[in-house]
Design a protein around this motif. Structure first.
Motif, PDB file in Angstrom:
ATOM      1  N   ARG A   1       0.868  -1.170   0.000  1.00 39.79           N
ATOM      2  CA  ARG A   1       0.000   0.000   0.000  1.00 39.79           C
ATOM      3  C   ARG A   1       0.913   1.230   0.000  1.00 39.79           C
ATOM      4  O   ARG A   1       1.563   1.530   0.995  1.00 39.79           O
ATOM      5  CB  ARG A   1      -0.915  -0.007   1.222  1.00 39.79           C
ATOM      6  N   PHE A   2       0.928   1.926  -1.138  1.00 39.63           N
ATOM      7  CA  PHE A   2       1.847   3.035  -1.308  1.00 39.63           C
ATOM      8  C   PHE A   2       1.260   4.341  -0.771  1.00 39.63           C
ATOM      9  O   PHE A   2       0.071   4.445  -0.462  1.00 39.63           O
ATOM     10  CB  PHE A   2       2.205   3.188  -2.786  1.00 39.63           C
ATOM     11  N   ASN A   3       2.136   5.345  -0.689  1.00 40.87           N
ATOM     12  CA  ASN A   3       1.778   6.683  -0.189  1.00 40.87           C
ATOM     13  C   ASN A   3       1.251   6.650   1.235  1.00 40.87           C
ATOM     14  O   ASN A   3       0.503   7.541   1.648  1.00 40.87           O
ATOM     15  CB  ASN A   3       0.747   7.347  -1.115  1.00 40.87           C
ATOM     16  N   GLN A   4       1.668   5.634   1.986  1.00 42.60           N
ATOM     17  CA  GLN A   4       1.254   5.502   3.384  1.00 42.60           C
ATOM     18  C   GLN A   4       2.454   5.813   4.282  1.00 42.60           C
ATOM     19  O   GLN A   4       3.275   4.941   4.556  1.00 42.60           O
ATOM     20  CB  GLN A   4       0.722   4.097   3.655  1.00 42.60           C
ATOM     21  N   ALA A   5       2.568   7.057   4.705  1.00 47.90           N
ATOM     22  CA  ALA A   5       3.691   7.494   5.531  1.00 47.90           C
ATOM     23  C   ALA A   5       3.389   7.211   6.995  1.00 47.90           C
ATOM     24  O   ALA A   5       2.528   7.859   7.600  1.00 47.90           O
ATOM     25  CB  ALA A   5       3.957   8.976   5.324  1.00 47.90           C
ATOM     26  N   VAL A   6       4.082   6.240   7.558  1.00 44.42           N
ATOM     27  CA  VAL A   6       3.857   5.869   8.953  1.00 44.42           C
ATOM     28  C   VAL A   6       4.413   6.963   9.865  1.00 44.42           C
ATOM     29  O   VAL A   6       5.597   7.313   9.788  1.00 44.42           O
ATOM     30  CB  VAL A   6       4.515   4.514   9.277  1.00 44.42           C
ATOM     31  N   THR A   7       3.552   7.509  10.709  1.00 39.49           N
ATOM     32  CA  THR A   7       3.962   8.587  11.629  1.00 39.49           C
ATOM     33  C   THR A   7       4.123   8.090  13.054  1.00 39.49           C
ATOM     34  O   THR A   7       4.828   8.718  13.852  1.00 39.49           O
ATOM     35  CB  THR A   7       2.940   9.729  11.599  1.00 39.49           C
ATOM     36  N   SER A   8       3.478   6.963  13.387  1.00 36.67           N
ATOM     37  CA  SER A   8       3.667   6.403  14.726  1.00 36.67           C
ATOM     38  C   SER A   8       3.255   4.934  14.737  1.00 36.67           C
ATOM     39  O   SER A   8       2.366   4.516  13.991  1.00 36.67           O
ATOM     40  CB  SER A   8       2.854   7.174  15.774  1.00 36.67           C
ATOM     41  N   ALA A   9       3.920   4.180  15.586  1.00 43.45           N
ATOM     42  CA  ALA A   9       3.570   2.777  15.821  1.00 43.45           C
ATOM     43  C   ALA A   9       3.797   2.517  17.299  1.00 43.45           C
ATOM     44  O   ALA A   9       4.865   2.805  17.833  1.00 43.45           O
ATOM     45  CB  ALA A   9       4.434   1.852  14.967  1.00 43.45           C
ATOM     46  N   ARG A  10       2.782   1.982  17.950  1.00 46.20           N
ATOM     47  CA  ARG A  10       2.862   1.792  19.394  1.00 46.20           C
ATOM     48  C   ARG A  10       2.134   0.509  19.776  1.00 46.20           C
ATOM     49  O   ARG A  10       1.089   0.186  19.205  1.00 46.20           O
ATOM     50  CB  ARG A  10       2.231   2.996  20.115  1.00 46.20           C
ATOM     51  N   TYR A  11       2.703  -0.199  20.736  1.00 49.39           N
ATOM     52  CA  TYR A  11       2.069  -1.428  21.209  1.00 49.39           C
ATOM     53  C   TYR A  11       1.044  -1.103  22.291  1.00 49.39           C
ATOM     54  O   TYR A  11       1.342  -0.399  23.260  1.00 49.39           O
ATOM     55  CB  TYR A  11       3.122  -2.385  21.768  1.00 49.39           C
ATOM     56  N   ASP A  12      -0.170  -1.578  22.081  1.00 53.01           N
ATOM     57  CA  ASP A  12      -1.259  -1.414  23.057  1.00 53.01           C
ATOM     58  C   ASP A  12      -1.260  -2.670  23.931  1.00 53.01           C
ATOM     59  O   ASP A  12      -1.805  -3.709  23.543  1.00 53.01           O
ATOM     60  CB  ASP A  12      -2.581  -1.243  22.316  1.00 53.01           C
ATOM     61  N   ALA A  13      -0.651  -2.567  25.100  1.00 53.83           N
ATOM     62  CA  ALA A  13      -0.500  -3.739  25.965  1.00 53.83           C
ATOM     63  C   ALA A  13      -1.844  -4.270  26.440  1.00 53.83           C
ATOM     64  O   ALA A  13      -2.022  -5.489  26.603  1.00 53.83           O
ATOM     65  CB  ALA A  13       0.384  -3.388  27.163  1.00 53.83           C
ATOM     66  N   ALA A  14      -2.798  -3.386  26.664  1.00 57.56           N
ATOM     67  CA  ALA A  14      -4.108  -3.808  27.153  1.00 57.56           C
ATOM     68  C   ALA A  14      -4.817  -4.692  26.133  1.00 57.56           C
ATOM     69  O   ALA A  14      -5.463  -5.683  26.481  1.00 57.56           O
ATOM     70  CB  ALA A  14      -4.965  -2.601  27.495  1.00 57.56           C
ATOM     71  N   ALA A  15      -4.680  -4.329  24.861  1.00 51.55           N
ATOM     72  CA  ALA A  15      -5.336  -5.094  23.794  1.00 51.55           C
ATOM     73  C   ALA A  15      -4.437  -6.187  23.228  1.00 51.55           C
ATOM     74  O   ALA A  15      -4.913  -7.088  22.526  1.00 51.55           O
ATOM     75  CB  ALA A  15      -5.767  -4.152  22.676  1.00 51.55           C
ATOM     76  N   GLY A  16      -3.119  -6.098  23.486  1.00 48.20           N
ATOM     77  CA  GLY A  16      -2.188  -7.063  22.910  1.00 48.20           C
ATOM     78  C   GLY A  16      -2.024  -6.881  21.418  1.00 48.20           C
ATOM     79  O   GLY A  16      -1.802  -7.851  20.687  1.00 48.20           O
ATOM     80  N   LEU A  17      -2.094  -5.619  20.955  1.00 45.84           N
ATOM     81  CA  LEU A  17      -2.068  -5.328  19.524  1.00 45.84           C
ATOM     82  C   LEU A  17      -1.166  -4.130  19.230  1.00 45.84           C
ATOM     83  O   LEU A  17      -0.962  -3.268  20.090  1.00 45.84           O
ATOM     84  CB  LEU A  17      -3.480  -5.016  19.008  1.00 45.84           C
TER      85      LEU A  17
END
Length: 400
Positions: free
Chosen positions: A107-123
């Protein structure tokens, strides 16, 4: 924080498999290996094509610096008609064919600005902004594969007086050919593979390059006795310790290339393989630049103290005139800019655990392409990561 990101996103997408960030050789490799094991994935990339570094930010004459069999991705050799050192266009064609054969569609033109682990959801929650529409999407999944690589952002050093210079100043990522510099005096800052090759290309277009050599650097012949130097190193490492192999390579380099200190190029105290493994300092493989230095077509100068209008003052006090400046000063990882709440990567954007164990973190976090070992390291990581995720995938699906 995760809830804020979700609220700000225009839409939320559940990913039934790993989220892969980066559609270069690393991202394509791991996605292809996953697909071969029946595991779907979503690849996100800020550019509009695969391998944007190769397609958009490399010079025209670039070839793979290592023999092609060291650069193959998992499951697909290079075509038989390809030369030993494929061209930039051939390598891009190979990558596009690789993605098509594996059924990988980033999937192009998708500039990732943040990635974080949600410990409560495990995702994992990954936010990406569409470079065309501006729409923000939050991708949610159990696994995150960081595949943006070691060369995501260019390095442009700051110098006193840079604004006074007056002529065009660019990074090597913008350089395509020496045609635009014909007859001009060009100061090339950096003496790695890119700096050497750009100087060689400038010579071929009748420009007048001066190469700034600030630090010591290992220069090796690309081939010895008709055999690739890298192949020689790999063979010797099967029988000898790395330190001894480094001593042999340095001895042979002196035998083939002569005393480079007379040309203004100093060798580091550490060996070429040691520095590559520990600090990511790739040795230069000479493809003709040294001959042009000896002939005087390329001038070697020491580090820059400051710029002035129409030139630069060097570390030894000399002044050199220049019509243009090209920074061949390399690239760096951008992972710390967008991966949040994880200490798996250092501040420099490399896995904290060294090779060969730096491919797996905690909570479903993985990395591909940060081994400092080029495309062979990419392939090694991709196979390990895909196997590990596929094992977890099978366990998950068997319980449903």
């Amino acid at each position: 924080m995760a809830a804020t990101t979700a609220a700000a996103a225009s839409r939320v997408v559940w990913v039934n498999g790993p989220i892969v960030v980066g559609a270069g050789p690393a991202g394509l490799s791991v996605a292809a290996c996953l697909r071969a094991k029946g595991v779907p994935s979503v690849i996100l990339d800020r550019a509009d094509c695969v391998a944007s570094l190769w397609q958009r930010r490399t010079y025209d004459r670039l070839r793979l610096h290592l023999p092609r069999h060291f650069c193959e991705l998992p499951g697909m050799p290079f075509p038989d008609h390809y030369p030993e050192y494929p061209t930039k266009r051939q390598f891009v064609d190979y990558l596009e064919a690789y993605a098509a054969q594996a059924g990988v569609e980033p999937r192009f033109n998708q500039a990732v600005t943040s990635a974080r682990y949600d410990a409560a959801a495990g995702l994992w929650r990954v936010r990406a902004d569409d470079a065309v529409s501006g729409e923000a999407t939050e991708y949610i999944g159990r696994w995150l594969v960081v595949a943006t690589g070691e060369n995501a952002e260019c390095i442009v050093p700051e110098f006193e007086g840079a604004k006074e210079f007056g002529g065009p100043v660019s990074h090597v990522q913008e350089y395509k050919s020496g045609e635009a510099y014909r007859g001009k005096r060009v100061l090339v800052v950096g003496c790695g593979n890119s700096g050497m090759e750009v100087c060689l290309d400038l010579c071929d277009h009748n420009a007048l390059p001066a190469m700034v050599v600030r630090d010591s650097v290992h220069v090796l012949p690309r081939e010895m006795f008709g055999v690739a130097t890298f192949s020689v190193a790999v063979f010797l490492l099967r029988f000898l310790p790395l330190r001894l192999v480094d001593m042999i390579l340095v001895f042979l380099a002196r035998l083939f290339l002569g005393n480079l200190e007379k040309l203004g190029i100093r060798r580091p105290a550490g060996g070429p393989l040691e520095l590559k493994n520990s600090r990511g300092r790739t040795p230069v493989l000479d493809i003709g630049a040294l001959a042009r230095i000896r002939s005087g077509d390329i001038e070697v100068v020491p580090g820059i103290r400051r710029f002035f209008r129409g030139g630069a003052e060097l570390a030894d006090g000399r002044r050199v005139a220049a019509d243009a400046v090209i920074f061949a000063t390399g690239y760096h990882s951008n992972v710390p800019q967008w991966l949040k709440g994880s200490d798996f990567f250092t501040e420099d954007g490399y896995p904290r655990v060294p090779f060969p164990h730096g491919w797996k973190g905690e909570s479903g976090l993985y990395s591909v392409g940060f081994t400092r070992r080029g495309l062979s390291g990419v392939s090694s990581d991709a196979v390990k990561v895909a196997h590990d995720i596929a094992t977890a995938w099978e366990q998950q699906t068997s319980t449903l």
